[in-house]
Scaffold this motif. Sequence first.
Motif, PDB file in Angstrom:
ATOM      1  N   LEU A  95       0.821  -1.209   0.000  1.00  0.00           N
ATOM      2  CA  LEU A  95       0.000   0.000   0.000  1.00  0.00           C
ATOM      3  C   LEU A  95       0.857   1.262   0.000  1.00  0.00           C
ATOM      4  O   LEU A  95       0.528   2.252  -0.651  1.00  0.00           O
ATOM      5  CB  LEU A  95      -0.936  -0.008   1.217  1.00  0.00           C
ATOM      6  CG  LEU A  95      -2.010  -1.103   1.222  1.00  0.00           C
ATOM      7  CD1 LEU A  95      -2.708  -1.148   2.574  1.00  0.00           C
ATOM      8  CD2 LEU A  95      -3.025  -0.876   0.111  1.00  0.00           C
ATOM      9  N   ASN A  96       1.959   1.225   0.729  1.00  0.00           N
ATOM     10  CA  ASN A  96       2.876   2.364   0.757  1.00  0.00           C
ATOM     11  C   ASN A  96       3.463   2.622  -0.619  1.00  0.00           C
ATOM     12  O   ASN A  96       3.522   3.766  -1.092  1.00  0.00           O
ATOM     13  CB  ASN A  96       3.983   2.098   1.782  1.00  0.00           C
ATOM     14  CG  ASN A  96       5.024   3.200   1.842  1.00  0.00           C
ATOM     15  OD1 ASN A  96       6.045   3.142   1.173  1.00  0.00           O
ATOM     16  ND2 ASN A  96       4.761   4.204   2.664  1.00  0.00           N
ATOM     17  N   ARG A  97       3.887   1.552  -1.285  1.00  0.00           N
ATOM     18  CA  ARG A  97       4.490   1.691  -2.609  1.00  0.00           C
ATOM     19  C   ARG A  97       3.462   2.158  -3.633  1.00  0.00           C
ATOM     20  O   ARG A  97       3.719   3.087  -4.408  1.00  0.00           O
ATOM     21  CB  ARG A  97       5.090   0.348  -3.030  1.00  0.00           C
ATOM     22  CG  ARG A  97       5.772   0.375  -4.396  1.00  0.00           C
ATOM     23  CD  ARG A  97       6.392  -0.962  -4.733  1.00  0.00           C
ATOM     24  NE  ARG A  97       5.392  -2.025  -4.858  1.00  0.00           N
ATOM     25  CZ  ARG A  97       5.194  -2.979  -3.959  1.00  0.00           C
ATOM     26  NH1 ARG A  97       5.909  -3.013  -2.845  1.00  0.00           N
ATOM     27  NH2 ARG A  97       4.275  -3.913  -4.147  1.00  0.00           N
ATOM     28  N   GLU A  98       2.283   1.548  -3.628  1.00  0.00           N
ATOM     29  CA  GLU A  98       1.259   1.889  -4.610  1.00  0.00           C
ATOM     30  C   GLU A  98       0.728   3.310  -4.425  1.00  0.00           C
ATOM     31  O   GLU A  98       0.258   3.929  -5.388  1.00  0.00           O
ATOM     32  CB  GLU A  98       0.109   0.880  -4.530  1.00  0.00           C
ATOM     33  CG  GLU A  98       0.488  -0.527  -4.995  1.00  0.00           C
ATOM     34  CD  GLU A  98      -0.651  -1.518  -4.844  1.00  0.00           C
ATOM     35  OE1 GLU A  98      -1.666  -1.154  -4.192  1.00  0.00           O
ATOM     36  OE2 GLU A  98      -0.537  -2.639  -5.372  1.00  0.00           O
ATOM     37  N   SER A  99       0.774   3.817  -3.201  1.00  0.00           N
ATOM     38  CA  SER A  99       0.237   5.151  -2.919  1.00  0.00           C
ATOM     39  C   SER A  99       1.320   6.224  -2.866  1.00  0.00           C
ATOM     40  O   SER A  99       1.052   7.357  -2.447  1.00  0.00           O
ATOM     41  CB  SER A  99      -0.524   5.134  -1.589  1.00  0.00           C
ATOM     42  OG  SER A  99       0.367   4.905  -0.503  1.00  0.00           O
ATOM     43  N   ASN A 100       2.544   5.862  -3.279  1.00  0.00           N
ATOM     44  CA  ASN A 100       3.664   6.813  -3.253  1.00  0.00           C
ATOM     45  C   ASN A 100       3.882   7.417  -1.873  1.00  0.00           C
ATOM     46  O   ASN A 100       4.155   8.608  -1.730  1.00  0.00           O
ATOM     47  CB  ASN A 100       3.450   7.919  -4.290  1.00  0.00           C
ATOM     48  CG  ASN A 100       3.501   7.408  -5.717  1.00  0.00           C
ATOM     49  OD1 ASN A 100       4.333   6.570  -6.052  1.00  0.00           O
ATOM     50  ND2 ASN A 100       2.586   7.896  -6.550  1.00  0.00           N
ATOM     51  N   GLY A 101       3.737   6.559  -0.847  1.00  0.00           N
ATOM     52  CA  GLY A 101       4.038   6.986   0.509  1.00  0.00           C
ATOM     53  C   GLY A 101       2.887   7.570   1.292  1.00  0.00           C
ATOM     54  O   GLY A 101       3.060   7.937   2.468  1.00  0.00           O
ATOM     55  N   ALA A 102       1.707   7.670   0.697  1.00  0.00           N
ATOM     56  CA  ALA A 102       0.564   8.221   1.443  1.00  0.00           C
ATOM     57  C   ALA A 102       0.201   7.323   2.619  1.00  0.00           C
ATOM     58  O   ALA A 102      -0.117   7.803   3.715  1.00  0.00           O
ATOM     59  CB  ALA A 102      -0.638   8.400   0.524  1.00  0.00           C
ATOM     60  N   PHE A 103       0.241   6.010   2.393  1.00  0.00           N
ATOM     61  CA  PHE A 103      -0.042   5.056   3.474  1.00  0.00           C
ATOM     62  C   PHE A 103       1.265   4.752   4.186  1.00  0.00           C
ATOM     63  O   PHE A 103       2.267   4.424   3.550  1.00  0.00           O
ATOM     64  CB  PHE A 103      -0.638   3.776   2.895  1.00  0.00           C
ATOM     65  CG  PHE A 103      -1.029   2.761   3.934  1.00  0.00           C
ATOM     66  CD1 PHE A 103      -2.300   2.786   4.477  1.00  0.00           C
ATOM     67  CD2 PHE A 103      -0.134   1.798   4.366  1.00  0.00           C
ATOM     68  CE1 PHE A 103      -2.677   1.859   5.444  1.00  0.00           C
ATOM     69  CE2 PHE A 103      -0.500   0.865   5.324  1.00  0.00           C
ATOM     70  CZ  PHE A 103      -1.775   0.899   5.865  1.00  0.00           C
ATOM     71  N   ASP A 104       1.265   4.832   5.517  1.00  0.00           N
ATOM     72  CA  ASP A 104       2.497   4.639   6.280  1.00  0.00           C
ATOM     73  C   ASP A 104       2.143   4.171   7.693  1.00  0.00           C
ATOM     74  O   ASP A 104       1.350   4.815   8.382  1.00  0.00           O
ATOM     75  CB  ASP A 104       3.283   5.950   6.340  1.00  0.00           C
ATOM     76  CG  ASP A 104       4.721   5.775   6.787  1.00  0.00           C
ATOM     77  OD1 ASP A 104       4.930   5.254   7.891  1.00  0.00           O
ATOM     78  OD2 ASP A 104       5.622   6.161   6.027  1.00  0.00           O
ATOM     79  N   VAL A 105       2.738   3.050   8.119  1.00  0.00           N
ATOM     80  CA  VAL A 105       2.416   2.499   9.437  1.00  0.00           C
ATOM     81  C   VAL A 105       3.403   2.947  10.513  1.00  0.00           C
ATOM     82  O   VAL A 105       3.430   2.386  11.611  1.00  0.00           O
ATOM     83  CB  VAL A 105       2.349   0.957   9.399  1.00  0.00           C
ATOM     84  CG1 VAL A 105       1.215   0.481   8.524  1.00  0.00           C
ATOM     85  CG2 VAL A 105       3.687   0.354   8.956  1.00  0.00           C
ATOM     86  N   THR A 106       4.218   3.980  10.202  1.00  0.00           N
ATOM     87  CA  THR A 106       5.182   4.463  11.188  1.00  0.00           C
ATOM     88  C   THR A 106       4.839   5.855  11.709  1.00  0.00           C
ATOM     89  O   THR A 106       5.706   6.555  12.233  1.00  0.00           O
ATOM     90  CB  THR A 106       6.608   4.481  10.592  1.00  0.00           C
ATOM     91  OG1 THR A 106       6.718   5.523   9.611  1.00  0.00           O
ATOM     92  CG2 THR A 106       6.956   3.143   9.959  1.00  0.00           C
ATOM     93  N   VAL A 107       3.567   6.265  11.582  1.00  0.00           N
ATOM     94  CA  VAL A 107       3.191   7.638  11.958  1.00  0.00           C
ATOM     95  C   VAL A 107       2.897   7.790  13.450  1.00  0.00           C
ATOM     96  O   VAL A 107       2.450   8.855  13.884  1.00  0.00           O
ATOM     97  CB  VAL A 107       1.961   8.128  11.143  1.00  0.00           C
ATOM     98  CG1 VAL A 107       2.312   8.230   9.678  1.00  0.00           C
ATOM     99  CG2 VAL A 107       0.763   7.210  11.367  1.00  0.00           C
ATOM    100  N   GLY A 108       3.153   6.760  14.255  1.00  0.00           N
ATOM    101  CA  GLY A 108       2.884   6.833  15.688  1.00  0.00           C
ATOM    102  C   GLY A 108       3.451   8.069  16.369  1.00  0.00           C
ATOM    103  O   GLY A 108       2.759   8.718  17.170  1.00  0.00           O
ATOM    104  N   PRO A 109       4.721   8.449  16.100  1.00  0.00           N
ATOM    105  CA  PRO A 109       5.255   9.662  16.731  1.00  0.00           C
ATOM    106  C   PRO A 109       4.468  10.920  16.392  1.00  0.00           C
ATOM    107  O   PRO A 109       4.378  11.849  17.208  1.00  0.00           O
ATOM    108  CB  PRO A 109       6.683   9.738  16.177  1.00  0.00           C
ATOM    109  CG  PRO A 109       7.040   8.317  15.867  1.00  0.00           C
ATOM    110  CD  PRO A 109       5.757   7.701  15.368  1.00  0.00           C
ATOM    111  N   LEU A 110       3.875  10.968  15.215  1.00  0.00           N
ATOM    112  CA  LEU A 110       3.062  12.134  14.844  1.00  0.00           C
ATOM    113  C   LEU A 110       1.760  12.154  15.629  1.00  0.00           C
ATOM    114  O   LEU A 110       1.327  13.213  16.109  1.00  0.00           O
ATOM    115  CB  LEU A 110       2.775  12.106  13.345  1.00  0.00           C
ATOM    116  CG  LEU A 110       3.993  12.179  12.429  1.00  0.00           C
ATOM    117  CD1 LEU A 110       3.574  12.033  10.966  1.00  0.00           C
ATOM    118  CD2 LEU A 110       4.751  13.487  12.637  1.00  0.00           C
ATOM    119  N   LEU A 111       1.112  10.996  15.765  1.00  0.00           N
ATOM    120  CA  LEU A 111      -0.114  10.924  16.550  1.00  0.00           C
ATOM    121  C   LEU A 111       0.148  11.357  17.994  1.00  0.00           C
ATOM    122  O   LEU A 111      -0.652  12.084  18.593  1.00  0.00           O
ATOM    123  CB  LEU A 111      -0.672   9.502  16.515  1.00  0.00           C
ATOM    124  CG  LEU A 111      -1.271   9.052  15.189  1.00  0.00           C
ATOM    125  CD1 LEU A 111      -1.448   7.542  15.165  1.00  0.00           C
ATOM    126  CD2 LEU A 111      -2.610   9.728  14.943  1.00  0.00           C
TER     127      LEU A 111
END
Length: 340
Positions: free
Chosen positions: A108-124
Amino acid sequence: MRPSVIRPVIAVALAAALTGCFNSVDPVAEIYGATMGSTYSIKWVPVEDAPDAETLQADIDGMLARFDEEASTWRSDSDIARFNAAPAGTCMDMPNSVLDMVRLAETLNRESNGAFDVTVGPLLKLWGFHGDPQLQEVPNADALAAAMQTVGQQHLHVRESQLCKDVALTVELSSVGAGYMVDRVSERLEHYGIKNYMVEMTGELKAVGHKPGDRPWRIAIEEPRDDNRVAQMILSLDGEGVSTSGDYRNYFELDGQRFSHTFDARTGKPVMHRLAAVTVLDPSAARADGLSTVLMIMGEKAGWDYAIAHDIAAFFVVRDGDTFESRVTPRFDALTPGKE
């Protein structure tokens, strides 16, 4: 800066089952339970040689307990929590569930050019979505830049049975986790010879076959309202997983702006567009779960173009002042001839 209006952080359950009230002659079994900080419900048409409801529930509760031990970020002793606590450069053996979800996330990350990302925990955490809602605020540029140093799925890798990270990032798999377990429970039901069922977990859902009398499984998709829950569309399903993502249950407002819990890892900021909710249908509930997040991040224009280009069955609801406009992709229209 302090938010002027604070909304509680709650689980978003956007696809509500509409199975109706079964009368006493309807041979439909059902069980309910708790999972992932929310609930699950499973309904099925019994078959010979399948376990009874009590035995099946014990089996499924065991599956969910193991999944919690593997993938929960709300307990410090889970496999993923131990990985998250490890330093940069770590490679660690992981259970198949975590590896499967990370592989899906990579796609999903590759197909969406980085829009999907499971490492956004620090941002939340930085924006106050992990913890006390009273601490929700817009961070300053220096704090945001520091958090972005530990964000980026390109730094996360699956190497055979191990998960590895180049920087001290954390992994949060909730954007595919519920859908993943819907798929696993569906497989378990079919292992027992159950061919007609509906599985719902924390709002992610899959329905296969029919109810007695050849009646379809029907679900409601909510109108994205802040104040109450209203069915916007009723669907009849057979073989599809369903997931809805939206910005109307988990957000805060500051100076008239709405800050959603859905983040774009490329900017480090919550999405700021008119797309209020998007529902995706896919044979894989896990992929539907992830794709609804992808489209929600992209917004009403880029998300629509992406859905058309990738032939995704999607239903978009766009905020227009105090009203909503909706439209469906051709694939969604083809899969839902029974919608109301």
